[in-house]
Design a protein around this motif. Sequence first.
Motif, PDB file in Angstrom:
ATOM      1  N   ASP A 382       0.955  -1.394   0.139  1.00 43.24           N
ATOM      2  CA  ASP A 382       0.155   0.000   0.072  1.00 43.24           C
ATOM      3  C   ASP A 382       0.939   1.054  -0.144  1.00 43.24           C
ATOM      4  O   ASP A 382       0.466   2.142  -0.513  1.00 43.24           O
ATOM      5  N   VAL A 383       2.078   1.238   0.562  1.00 40.54           N
ATOM      6  CA  VAL A 383       2.898   2.276   0.765  1.00 40.54           C
ATOM      7  C   VAL A 383       4.243   1.775   0.349  1.00 40.54           C
ATOM      8  O   VAL A 383       4.781   0.979   0.940  1.00 40.54           O
ATOM      9  N   MET A 384       4.846   2.784  -0.442  1.00 37.41           N
ATOM     10  CA  MET A 384       6.499   2.391  -0.918  1.00 37.41           C
ATOM     11  C   MET A 384       7.334   3.342  -0.183  1.00 37.41           C
ATOM     12  O   MET A 384       6.901   4.523  -0.582  1.00 37.41           O
ATOM     13  N   LEU A 385       8.215   2.983   0.358  1.00 41.44           N
ATOM     14  CA  LEU A 385       9.246   3.945   1.194  1.00 41.44           C
ATOM     15  C   LEU A 385      10.525   3.931   0.385  1.00 41.44           C
ATOM     16  O   LEU A 385      11.225   3.058   0.447  1.00 41.44           O
ATOM     17  N   VAL A 386      10.705   5.225   0.067  1.00 42.17           N
ATOM     18  CA  VAL A 386      12.193   5.258  -0.632  1.00 42.17           C
ATOM     19  C   VAL A 386      12.789   6.473   0.230  1.00 42.17           C
ATOM     20  O   VAL A 386      12.313   7.590   0.098  1.00 42.17           O
ATOM     21  N   VAL A 412       6.234   7.410  -0.752  1.00 39.50           N
ATOM     22  CA  VAL A 412       6.899   8.133   0.185  1.00 39.50           C
ATOM     23  C   VAL A 412       8.442   8.348  -0.302  1.00 39.50           C
ATOM     24  O   VAL A 412       9.047   7.184  -0.425  1.00 39.50           O
ATOM     25  N   LEU A 413       8.819   9.540  -0.884  1.00 39.83           N
ATOM     26  CA  LEU A 413      10.162   9.538  -1.596  1.00 39.83           C
ATOM     27  C   LEU A 413      10.917  10.774  -1.045  1.00 39.83           C
ATOM     28  O   LEU A 413      10.529  11.820  -0.844  1.00 39.83           O
ATOM     29  N   SER A 414      12.100  10.382  -0.884  1.00 40.68           N
ATOM     30  CA  SER A 414      13.117  11.315  -0.321  1.00 40.68           C
ATOM     31  C   SER A 414      13.440  12.307  -1.167  1.00 40.68           C
ATOM     32  O   SER A 414      13.510  12.117  -2.469  1.00 40.68           O
ATOM     33  N   GLU A 415      13.652  13.548  -0.935  1.00 38.32           N
ATOM     34  CA  GLU A 415      13.994  14.541  -1.834  1.00 38.32           C
ATOM     35  C   GLU A 415      15.187  14.527  -2.157  1.00 38.32           C
ATOM     36  O   GLU A 415      15.660  15.386  -3.093  1.00 38.32           O
ATOM     37  N   PHE A 416      16.043  13.693  -1.653  1.00 37.03           N
ATOM     38  CA  PHE A 416      17.478  13.676  -1.992  1.00 37.03           C
ATOM     39  C   PHE A 416      17.736  12.345  -3.007  1.00 37.03           C
ATOM     40  O   PHE A 416      18.935  12.172  -3.401  1.00 37.03           O
ATOM     41  N   ALA A 417      16.713  11.756  -3.593  1.00 39.72           N
ATOM     42  CA  ALA A 417      16.750  10.885  -4.859  1.00 39.72           C
ATOM     43  C   ALA A 417      16.595  11.585  -5.972  1.00 39.72           C
ATOM     44  O   ALA A 417      15.477  12.567  -6.004  1.00 39.72           O
ATOM     45  N   GLY A 418      17.201  11.126  -7.080  1.00 34.53           N
ATOM     46  CA  GLY A 418      17.102  11.897  -8.251  1.00 34.53           C
ATOM     47  C   GLY A 418      15.638  12.123  -8.724  1.00 34.53           C
ATOM     48  O   GLY A 418      14.964  12.760  -9.439  1.00 34.53           O
ATOM     49  N   LEU A 427       4.721  11.782  -1.695  1.00 28.12           N
ATOM     50  CA  LEU A 427       5.015  12.506  -0.430  1.00 28.12           C
ATOM     51  C   LEU A 427       6.270  12.522  -0.327  1.00 28.12           C
ATOM     52  O   LEU A 427       7.122  11.633   0.177  1.00 28.12           O
ATOM     53  N   ARG A 428       7.028  13.888  -0.352  1.00 27.50           N
ATOM     54  CA  ARG A 428       8.569  14.072  -0.338  1.00 27.50           C
ATOM     55  C   ARG A 428       8.811  14.095   1.109  1.00 27.50           C
ATOM     56  O   ARG A 428       8.035  14.645   2.067  1.00 27.50           O
ATOM     57  N   VAL A 429       9.959  13.859   1.519  1.00 23.84           N
ATOM     58  CA  VAL A 429      10.395  13.857   2.944  1.00 23.84           C
ATOM     59  C   VAL A 429      11.913  13.981   3.005  1.00 23.84           C
ATOM     60  O   VAL A 429      12.807  13.562   2.100  1.00 23.84           O
ATOM     61  N   ASN A 430      12.405  14.570   4.201  1.00 20.72           N
ATOM     62  CA  ASN A 430      13.887  14.707   4.524  1.00 20.72           C
ATOM     63  C   ASN A 430      14.039  13.389   5.407  1.00 20.72           C
ATOM     64  O   ASN A 430      13.544  13.431   6.653  1.00 20.72           O
ATOM     65  N   THR A 440       4.390  11.281   8.035  1.00 17.64           N
ATOM     66  CA  THR A 440       4.230  11.201   6.466  1.00 17.64           C
ATOM     67  C   THR A 440       3.932   9.612   6.304  1.00 17.64           C
ATOM     68  O   THR A 440       3.158   9.487   5.444  1.00 17.64           O
ATOM     69  N   ILE A 441       4.693   8.967   6.882  1.00 14.00           N
ATOM     70  CA  ILE A 441       4.388   7.566   6.528  1.00 14.00           C
ATOM     71  C   ILE A 441       2.592   7.226   7.308  1.00 14.00           C
ATOM     72  O   ILE A 441       1.968   6.598   6.635  1.00 14.00           O
ATOM     73  N   VAL A 442       2.402   7.984   8.333  1.00 13.25           N
ATOM     74  CA  VAL A 442       1.103   7.792   8.896  1.00 13.25           C
ATOM     75  C   VAL A 442      -0.014   8.235   7.850  1.00 13.25           C
ATOM     76  O   VAL A 442      -1.042   8.148   7.471  1.00 13.25           O
ATOM     77  N   ARG A 443       0.388   9.695   7.177  1.00 13.45           N
ATOM     78  CA  ARG A 443      -0.381  10.257   6.335  1.00 13.45           C
ATOM     79  C   ARG A 443      -0.572   9.408   4.904  1.00 13.45           C
ATOM     80  O   ARG A 443      -1.702   9.362   4.446  1.00 13.45           O
ATOM     81  N   ALA A 444       0.444   8.518   4.678  1.00 14.99           N
ATOM     82  CA  ALA A 444       0.550   7.770   3.382  1.00 14.99           C
ATOM     83  C   ALA A 444      -0.411   6.665   4.014  1.00 14.99           C
ATOM     84  O   ALA A 444      -1.257   6.138   2.773  1.00 14.99           O
ATOM     85  N   ILE A 445      -0.367   6.088   5.061  1.00 15.69           N
ATOM     86  CA  ILE A 445      -1.288   4.693   5.647  1.00 15.69           C
ATOM     87  C   ILE A 445      -2.588   5.286   5.400  1.00 15.69           C
ATOM     88  O   ILE A 445      -3.645   4.440   5.176  1.00 15.69           O
TER      89      ILE A 445
END
Length: 486
Positions: A382-386, A412-418, A427-430, A440-445
Amino acid sequence: MHGSLGTLLAERVWSPVTKADFVVVANRLPVDRAPEGQGEGGWRRSPGGLVTALEPVMRSVDGAWVGWPGKADLEVAPFDFDGTRLVPVTLSADDVEQYYEGFSNDTIWPLYHDVIAAPRYRRVWWDSYERVNRRFAEAAARTAATGATVWVQDYQLQLVPKMLREMRPDLTIGYFHHIPFPAYGLYSQLPWRRLVLEGLLGADVIGFQRVADAGNFARAVRRLFHYETRASGIRVPGENGTSHVALAKAFPISIDAEHFADLARRPDIQARAVEIREGLGNPKKVLLGVDRLDYTKGIRHRLKAYGELLGDDRVSVEDVTLVQVASPSRERVQAYIELRDEIELTVTRVNGDHDTLNHTAIRYLHQGLPREEMVALYLAADVMLVTALRDGMNLVAKEYVACRVDNRGTLVLSEFAGAADELGTALRVNPHDIDTLKDTIVRAIEMPPAEQGRRMRAMRKKVLDNDVAKWSSDFLKALAQAKARS
């Protein structure tokens, strides 16, 4: 090149003296040794990201691939595999230790990934790197036809473009940098910084994943050499008053998106996704992480955030399960040995604190998985964590999006990934900010299906419109334009 890049060429018979109009030069050949009785001639296609990215290109050109066969001291004559001429480069055990594990992965990799781990600078490693790069350049020079195009791949071979230009000035040379290129304040630490830049500037086109990486490279060139730069072009002086223009710009790499989408539509893979969820105890939500076991991927941060969510009672082990696939990587490098120990200890601790007899908090797999199984996992999640701390692109993020043919799921995607430059509705994260990562994980869930659909449709359009065929086409067009200018 003879013929069109977009047209499959008739099968040809290769001889030891046959020259190729298009040559890929990479650290590894696109094959591994197959178990006895399997594979084509004792070989099978490698599962790596570079092989996956270039596979459609190599199918459509009159090409050869120069690379190491993957085992020390293995001497193999050039051979054909799946319509491509493979030209093995032999590496000794010392080469593997010093050029590959040493300079490539204990100097360049950590330095170019923002010094997440401390790089080590050893002269004996640099000497080996130089020698091995020359060996690759010589193999490419022998393989390339007159006026051929040569495409050099990645940080292990940064000296090859200049060496090739000196050996074969008739060639058109491209180089693609799959990992980040650091800001000058970090890059300037490298004792051999000028020599590496000179090596890269031997190419006609130097491709990067992000605009910021191309900018970092151009700034390093200006600081150290003061070469004239206009737009993305850098004028590089040669011998006897000659010069050439090296184009340095972003060409974000991608995937064969339609292939992943087709796999995701297969009934057997969809059934396997249902089986996976059942095997996990049918939790309400499945979180998924898929990475090489590498300190740049932010696996520790992800596990910490999930463990704290369980500890804070914001999620329950009955409702939310994390599946973490961490494929083995550089198992003889000390930093990776320590990372594996740390991650496995964290998984054991979280599971010990939160597992029940019927539910496991973290299902951890230290192994590579076949592509079909990966697609089933993408469908089950349901949620992919990168949560990469630094990543050139991160193709897993694009694979997940391509597979979500139902327009469901949250990235959920790190802003430090291309990939964050392209997948704007993720959903961008630091990942360093654990509290915000948890939120952000809770928001994604908890994301409603309508919002999931809106975000996923926008990302799927981006990935499908900008697939690996477009990436290679854009790069090869730039090379063709460079050839026309010369």
